[in-house]
Design an enzyme around this catalytic site. Structure first.
Site, short mmCIF file in Angstrom:
data_model
loop_
_atom_site.label_atom_id
_atom_site.label_comp_id
_atom_site.label_asym_id
_atom_site.label_seq_id
_atom_site.Cartn_x
_atom_site.Cartn_y
_atom_site.Cartn_z
N LEU A 90 1.28 -1.40 -0.06
CA LEU A 90 -0.14 0.08 0.03
C LEU A 90 1.20 1.26 -0.23
O LEU A 90 0.86 2.11 0.71
CB LEU A 90 -1.26 0.24 1.14
N CYS A 91 2.17 1.02 -0.62
CA CYS A 91 2.57 2.18 -0.52
C CYS A 91 2.89 2.60 -1.90
O CYS A 91 4.18 2.45 -2.86
CB CYS A 91 3.84 2.15 0.05
N GLY A 92 2.77 2.42 -2.87
CA GLY A 92 2.46 3.14 -4.84
C GLY A 92 2.88 2.39 -5.18
O GLY A 92 2.99 0.76 -4.64
#
Lengths: 298, 130
Positions: A90-92
């Site tokens: 969930l961090c690009g």
């Protein structure tokens, strides 16, 4: 067309998602600040140690008694890639970018006929690399259990790498991580950590060494003795700063990703609300028409 | 004495001390040494022990575990592997570490044991101070 009830529940579910992404964004922002502070306060040590090594390396030259960590084993056949990624998603594109950089390196090295070994730090990178290069992975470490990054973690990894080098398991070691530029931009880089003189030449130009006014350095114990202790330490330091950069990058990237997720959720809510209102209006209108035409028929 | 020495103590995590001082005593691997202003350039390895910083008549102590001291005309920099202000050292934790280090000593080869014994001596010296 979806019923009113369906639309209503979709709106509330998107609203809940938005709440979560907004909370994650704020957590990431707070952690980013801390990570940046940590990276900032680790910088003086890293700079000084690099300056000291370039000093020593210059005064030692390529003499026969120079440690192997400094000048290398003389061959470059086996390359160890230390790939550092994050443990959480969930961090690009943060983890994917680092893995892509690692894959480019692997492909280039294998084309040149070299043996590649992988030392993977972080679960996300491991998951991705394991699919393609599971045979090359010699070690995998997850930092998930560590609540806070401290120098001890980097020291353990560094000692591990140095021990592998001493055992002759590889000739060159490269560290792959993402350099934190700003919240929007983390640049994956590959940095040679063993042999150490490869990284020193670059550092030398801006460092230049301190001005001693013509005096001569005294070494206690001798230069070789100091280098022997200093070099492993410098490797630990480089790993530590890589981990810190990664941490800041992960948080920055997460913040940006969650920010756009929150915005997307907002757009979606607007759109759904519009559809909801239209549907409601259409229903009311058709009900009215029914009543009116019913009344007229009488 | 008008001259002062620029001293900074840095550990991998942060900078612990930075400023003008009168004298710094260091535990070198080859023996203790004191650094005064205008010291000649020196690079020394440090063993486990206490660093004492003298400034304006007061002294401040730090617990360090290994590292380097770098003296240049610009001043003294200590790159410590681990550094803690002596006031923050926990005696119970230290006792546990001394015992653990002693246990490790039993399993070591001779050449490593020498360095390790120095480490234990340093820990004990610190223990006596707190």
């Amino acid at each position: 067309m979806a019923s009113l009830k369906e639309l209503k529940s979709r709106i509330s579910s998107v609203k809940n998602t938005q709440k979560i992404t907004r909370a994650m964004q704020m957590v990431a922002a707070a952690k980013l600040r801390k990570a940046q502070e940590a990276a900032e306060s680790a910088r003086p040590y890293a700079e000084r140690i690099r300056g000291v090594i370039s000093n020593l390396a210059n005064s030692m030259g390529d003499g026969g008694d120079a440690p192997k960590l400094l000048i290398g084993t003389g061959s470059q056949d086996t390359v160890l890639l230390v790939v550092a990624t994050a443990d959480r998603g969930l961090c690009g594109g943060f983890n994917t970018n680092i893995v892509r950089k690692a894959r480019e390196e692997i492909v280039a090295l294998e084309r040149a006929g070299k043996t590649v070994k992988l030392y993977v730090i972080g679960k996300k990178g491991y998951d991705q690399l394991n699919r393609l290069y599971s045979a090359n992975i010699v070690k995998y470490i997850s930092l998930k259990e560590e609540r806070k990054l401290h120098a001890g973690i980097a020291r353990n990894i560094g000692e591990d790498v140095t021990a592998m080098f001493d055992a002759g398991e590889f000739d060159v070691a490269k560290l792959i991580f993402a350099n934190f530029k700003n919240v929007m931009e983390q640049v994956p880089v590959s940095q040679t950590i063993i042999p150490a003189n490869a990284s020193i030449e670059v550092a030398d130009e801006d460092a230049g060494g301190p001005d001693l006014n013509g005096a001569i350095y005294t070494y206690e114990p001798d230069e070789a003795g100091i280098l022997r202790v200093l070099l492993p330490r410098s490797i630990n330091t480089q790993i530590f700063s890589a981990l810190l950069e990664n941490q800041a990058g992960e948080m920055g990237s997460k913040m940006a990703a969650m920010d756009s997720a929150t915005r997307n959720a907002g757009d979606m809510i607007d759109k759904l609300t519009l559809t909801f209102n239209r549907t409601r209006q259409a229903r009311i209108t058709s009900e009215l028409i029914e009543i009116i035409s019913g009344a007229e028929a009488l | 004495m008008a001259d002062t020495l620029t001293f900074s103590l840095v550990s991998p995590e942060r900078e612990l001390f930075s400023g003008q001082v009168d004298q710094v005593d260091l535990p070198g691997t080859e023996g203790d040494l004191g650094v005064l202003p205008n010291h000649s350039p020196l690079m020394a390895a440090i063993r486990t022990g206490a660093i004492t910083v003298y400034s304006n008549g007061s002294e401040e102590k730090f617990f360090v575990e290994g590292g380097f001291a770098d003296v240049t005309p610009a001043g003294l920099t200590v790159l410590a592997e681990v550094a803690t202000p002596l006031a923050d050292v926990d005696p119970a934790d230290l006792t546990a570490r001394i015992e653990k280090a002693r246990a490790e000593l039993e399993m070591m080869s001779d050449e490593k044991a020498m360095a390790h014994r120095l480490h234990i001596d340093g820990l004990e010296a610190i223990f006596n101070m707190v």
